[in-house]
Design a protein around this motif. Sequence first.
Motif, PDB file in Angstrom:
ATOM      1  N   VAL A 132       1.020  -1.131  -0.073  1.00 47.80           N
ATOM      2  CA  VAL A 132       0.124   0.022  -0.127  1.00 47.80           C
ATOM      3  C   VAL A 132       0.860   1.306   0.169  1.00 47.80           C
ATOM      4  CG1 VAL A 132      -1.641   1.082   1.544  1.00 47.80           C
ATOM      5  CG2 VAL A 132      -1.873  -1.024   0.959  1.00 47.80           C
ATOM      6  N   HIS A 133       1.882   1.445   0.807  1.00 46.39           N
ATOM      7  CA  HIS A 133       2.716   2.698   0.874  1.00 46.39           C
ATOM      8  C   HIS A 133       3.458   2.760  -0.387  1.00 46.39           C
ATOM      9  CE1 HIS A 133       5.937   5.233   2.276  1.00 46.39           C
ATOM     10  NE2 HIS A 133       6.794   4.598   1.707  1.00 46.39           N
ATOM     11  N   HIS A 134       3.960   1.709  -1.266  1.00 44.02           N
ATOM     12  CA  HIS A 134       4.613   2.051  -2.345  1.00 44.02           C
ATOM     13  C   HIS A 134       3.655   2.253  -3.374  1.00 44.02           C
ATOM     14  CE1 HIS A 134       7.867   0.130  -0.554  1.00 44.02           C
ATOM     15  NE2 HIS A 134       8.786   0.764  -1.441  1.00 44.02           N
ATOM     16  N   THR A 135       2.329   1.707  -3.378  1.00 40.98           N
ATOM     17  CA  THR A 135       1.349   2.137  -4.319  1.00 40.98           C
ATOM     18  C   THR A 135       1.138   3.706  -4.198  1.00 40.98           C
ATOM     19  OG1 THR A 135       0.411  -0.160  -4.311  1.00 40.98           O
ATOM     20  CG2 THR A 135      -0.949   1.513  -5.344  1.00 40.98           C
ATOM     21  N   LEU A 136       0.907   4.053  -2.948  1.00 39.19           N
ATOM     22  CA  LEU A 136       0.313   5.623  -2.807  1.00 39.19           C
ATOM     23  C   LEU A 136       1.823   6.452  -3.303  1.00 39.19           C
ATOM     24  CD1 LEU A 136      -1.422   5.241   0.549  1.00 39.19           C
ATOM     25  CD2 LEU A 136      -2.344   5.212  -1.699  1.00 39.19           C
ATOM     26  N   THR A 137       2.715   6.039  -2.808  1.00 41.66           N
ATOM     27  CA  THR A 137       3.922   6.989  -2.930  1.00 41.66           C
ATOM     28  C   THR A 137       4.639   6.860  -4.139  1.00 41.66           C
ATOM     29  OG1 THR A 137       5.397   5.266  -1.882  1.00 41.66           O
ATOM     30  CG2 THR A 137       4.525   6.861  -0.501  1.00 41.66           C
ATOM     31  N   VAL A 138       4.847   5.633  -4.924  1.00 39.87           N
ATOM     32  CA  VAL A 138       5.210   5.705  -6.406  1.00 39.87           C
ATOM     33  C   VAL A 138       4.219   5.859  -7.432  1.00 39.87           C
ATOM     34  CG1 VAL A 138       6.759   4.252  -7.752  1.00 39.87           C
ATOM     35  CG2 VAL A 138       7.133   4.156  -5.206  1.00 39.87           C
ATOM     36  N   LYS A 139       3.217   4.885  -7.479  1.00 42.02           N
ATOM     37  CA  LYS A 139       2.320   5.074  -8.436  1.00 42.02           C
ATOM     38  C   LYS A 139       1.495   6.424  -8.203  1.00 42.02           C
ATOM     39  CE  LYS A 139      -1.924   2.941 -10.184  1.00 42.02           C
ATOM     40  NZ  LYS A 139      -1.666   2.587 -11.657  1.00 42.02           N
ATOM     41  N   GLY A 140       0.844   6.603  -7.326  1.00 46.36           N
ATOM     42  CA  GLY A 140      -0.058   7.994  -6.682  1.00 46.36           C
ATOM     43  C   GLY A 140       0.752   9.210  -7.222  1.00 46.36           C
ATOM     44  N   SER A 141       2.194   9.189  -6.677  1.00 48.04           N
ATOM     45  CA  SER A 141       2.862  10.583  -6.762  1.00 48.04           C
ATOM     46  C   SER A 141       3.263  10.889  -8.219  1.00 48.04           C
ATOM     47  CB  SER A 141       4.123  10.231  -5.850  1.00 48.04           C
ATOM     48  OG  SER A 141       3.900  10.185  -4.502  1.00 48.04           O
ATOM     49  N   HIS A 142       3.570   9.423  -8.960  1.00 44.46           N
ATOM     50  CA  HIS A 142       3.860   9.514 -10.305  1.00 44.46           C
ATOM     51  C   HIS A 142       2.711  10.039 -10.981  1.00 44.46           C
ATOM     52  CE1 HIS A 142       5.307   7.826 -14.470  1.00 44.46           C
ATOM     53  NE2 HIS A 142       6.200   8.741 -13.941  1.00 44.46           N
TER      54      HIS A 142
ATOM     55  N   GLY B 245       2.108  13.113   7.541  1.00 45.86           N
ATOM     56  CA  GLY B 245       2.029  11.937   7.057  1.00 45.86           C
ATOM     57  C   GLY B 245       3.053  10.869   7.960  1.00 45.86           C
ATOM     58  N   PHE B 246       4.198  11.201   8.475  1.00 44.44           N
ATOM     59  CA  PHE B 246       4.729  10.323   9.348  1.00 44.44           C
ATOM     60  C   PHE B 246       4.154  10.216  10.816  1.00 44.44           C
ATOM     61  CE2 PHE B 246       8.915  11.626   6.806  1.00 44.44           C
ATOM     62  CZ  PHE B 246       9.269  10.497   6.517  1.00 44.44           C
ATOM     63  N   TYR B 247       3.657  11.297  11.388  1.00 43.90           N
ATOM     64  CA  TYR B 247       2.794  10.887  12.511  1.00 43.90           C
ATOM     65  C   TYR B 247       1.722  10.117  12.487  1.00 43.90           C
ATOM     66  CZ  TYR B 247       0.810  12.053  17.265  1.00 43.90           C
ATOM     67  OH  TYR B 247       0.208  12.024  18.546  1.00 43.90           O
ATOM     68  N   CYS B 248       0.967  10.253  11.465  1.00 44.41           N
ATOM     69  CA  CYS B 248      -0.186   9.471  11.268  1.00 44.41           C
ATOM     70  C   CYS B 248       0.123   8.006  11.329  1.00 44.41           C
ATOM     71  CB  CYS B 248      -1.201   9.711   9.961  1.00 44.41           C
ATOM     72  SG  CYS B 248      -2.008  11.414  10.277  1.00 44.41           S
ATOM     73  N   HIS B 249       1.152   7.744  10.454  1.00 39.30           N
ATOM     74  CA  HIS B 249       1.662   6.279  10.330  1.00 39.30           C
ATOM     75  C   HIS B 249       2.067   5.795  11.720  1.00 39.30           C
ATOM     76  CE1 HIS B 249       4.291   3.203   7.913  1.00 39.30           C
ATOM     77  NE2 HIS B 249       3.563   2.800   8.645  1.00 39.30           N
ATOM     78  N   TYR B 250       2.840   6.582  12.473  1.00 39.39           N
ATOM     79  CA  TYR B 250       3.582   6.301  13.820  1.00 39.39           C
ATOM     80  C   TYR B 250       2.300   6.175  14.934  1.00 39.39           C
ATOM     81  CZ  TYR B 250       5.857   7.271  18.422  1.00 39.39           C
ATOM     82  OH  TYR B 250       6.332   6.815  19.441  1.00 39.39           O
ATOM     83  N   TRP B 251       1.326   7.003  14.650  1.00 40.13           N
ATOM     84  CA  TRP B 251       0.010   6.891  15.836  1.00 40.13           C
ATOM     85  C   TRP B 251      -0.632   5.721  15.703  1.00 40.13           C
ATOM     86  CZ3 TRP B 251      -5.043   6.733  15.854  1.00 40.13           C
ATOM     87  CH2 TRP B 251      -5.628   6.939  17.018  1.00 40.13           C
ATOM     88  N   LEU B 252      -0.857   5.546  14.466  1.00 41.27           N
ATOM     89  CA  LEU B 252      -1.778   4.034  13.972  1.00 41.27           C
ATOM     90  C   LEU B 252      -0.919   2.674  14.552  1.00 41.27           C
ATOM     91  CD1 LEU B 252      -3.198   5.265  10.371  1.00 41.27           C
ATOM     92  CD2 LEU B 252      -4.479   4.775  12.442  1.00 41.27           C
ATOM     93  N   LEU B 253       0.503   2.747  14.214  1.00 43.43           N
ATOM     94  CA  LEU B 253       1.116   1.509  14.694  1.00 43.43           C
ATOM     95  C   LEU B 253       1.130   1.461  16.246  1.00 43.43           C
ATOM     96  CD1 LEU B 253       4.324   1.883  12.596  1.00 43.43           C
ATOM     97  CD2 LEU B 253       2.702   0.213  12.266  1.00 43.43           C
ATOM     98  N   LEU B 254       1.054   2.614  16.932  1.00 44.44           N
ATOM     99  CA  LEU B 254       1.012   2.571  18.328  1.00 44.44           C
ATOM    100  C   LEU B 254      -0.538   2.119  18.891  1.00 44.44           C
ATOM    101  CD1 LEU B 254       3.189   5.544  19.428  1.00 44.44           C
ATOM    102  CD2 LEU B 254       3.775   3.109  19.996  1.00 44.44           C
TER     103      LEU B 254
ATOM    104  N   PRO C 275       8.104   3.169  21.090  1.00 52.41           N
ATOM    105  CA  PRO C 275       8.523   3.942  20.061  1.00 52.41           C
ATOM    106  C   PRO C 275       9.423   3.416  18.953  1.00 52.41           C
ATOM    107  CG  PRO C 275       8.235   5.195  21.977  1.00 52.41           C
ATOM    108  CD  PRO C 275       8.151   3.784  22.325  1.00 52.41           C
ATOM    109  N   TRP C 276      10.252   2.586  19.539  1.00 58.13           N
ATOM    110  CA  TRP C 276      11.374   2.177  18.577  1.00 58.13           C
ATOM    111  C   TRP C 276      11.103   1.183  17.894  1.00 58.13           C
ATOM    112  CZ3 TRP C 276      15.124   5.042  17.638  1.00 58.13           C
ATOM    113  CH2 TRP C 276      15.638   5.880  18.521  1.00 58.13           C
ATOM    114  N   SER C 277      10.029   0.229  18.483  1.00 58.66           N
ATOM    115  CA  SER C 277       9.294  -0.914  17.764  1.00 58.66           C
ATOM    116  C   SER C 277       8.561  -0.416  16.282  1.00 58.66           C
ATOM    117  CB  SER C 277       8.734  -2.016  18.535  1.00 58.66           C
ATOM    118  OG  SER C 277       7.698  -1.426  19.174  1.00 58.66           O
ATOM    119  N   ALA C 278       7.794   0.757  16.974  1.00 60.19           N
ATOM    120  CA  ALA C 278       6.859   1.412  15.784  1.00 60.19           C
ATOM    121  C   ALA C 278       7.701   1.933  14.740  1.00 60.19           C
ATOM    122  CB  ALA C 278       6.021   2.416  16.308  1.00 60.19           C
TER     123      ALA C 278
END
Length: 404
Positions: free
Chosen positions: A139-149, A253-262, A270-273
Amino acid sequence: MPLEDGDPVRPRGRQVNGEASGVPWLRGTGNPSQRGTTAPGGSRTDVMAEGWEPGPALGDRDVTPGEAPQRAGQHEEALMTELSELVQTVVKSSSWWERHGVDISILACSFLLLPAGFLCLRSAQAIPFLAGVLTLGVVHHTLTVKGSHLASHNALTESKSWSKVWAIFFIELCSAFTVEQATYNHVKIHHGYTNIIGLGDSSTWKLPFLNRYVYMFIAPLAVPILTPLVALDLLRNVEWKAALRTLCCMFLGFYCHYWLLLHVSGFQSPWSALLCMLLTRSLLAHPYIHVNIFQHIGLPMFAASRKPKRIQLMSLGVLNLPRNALLDWSFGHSLISCHVEHHLFPSLSDNMCLKIKPIVSQYLKQKKLPYNEDTYSSRLRLFLQRYEELMVHAPPITELVGIQ
């Protein structure tokens, strides 16, 4: 079809035996024994063999040496115009679903997979946990590579306002890069000057201080870390309002990813996330790096003062890889099996590049222009064998005989 480059197009040539062609033969400044052969590694480049020489333009009367290149350029201008008309006919006859809907649906499906990915990471069992990592990585690469391109080329929608919104969302929020620099470096430079040394020659992907195995197999793991660092450095080149917007989007973007993992995946520290973030964001980093170098480096390179016209520049300096279900989904057809089509018609979506592929390939081959294709494994072997030549030393300049 909009063109990125206003240059008129290429001279034609003739073979010694009298068979006409639209491409003069290549004379590289490298190893003379490789002139007129297929590309390194056995890729299909369809470059004319030695024995070609510049021929007269259309018409029965003799032309002066100064007139021939001009008329030849007009001939290749006509080639690009003719190909554009063929493609435009297909685009106009295509539905919205074909032009935009298919790719938007792929991106939407990726968003819908996010909850499943984060929930799978809650499991203490290996298989569901790995399924979560795989899901979030794809999902990450679909959004960041395909979506961004697609967003950088305004290929997601025909609305200029929504194109700007999607560019900010995919490039800044998801990819942690600034829209202005991403668009300038990719669309204006890389596409406008494909394989022109010092401009669009893919040199930004070269790290000559690394050996071949570190670069090809270890360095890609650092892509999630290097990308925001490079983006922060490039913020010096944009207005303060754009820089502030980029910083806010990157942080969100970074915080949302980090918050969802926690809070959704249940990571306790935090380090495992952060480690999980690195793992998912680098899951397809290896093919991402490989694809970016395989499809341009090792093909003919040109000096800015001797730049070929558009149709030859793109047919000579771009290569298609075979279709691959995972990479087609995550990166898009325009970055994998339809890269030649994408460079010729960059405003088209991935699905439309796939649709026009038979037309473009048939046309280029009919006009005896190169249509480069090679396999992923073949290009990987080539870069491992000739890493010093391709990725460390400056590439030789290719000259098109009879043009300059």
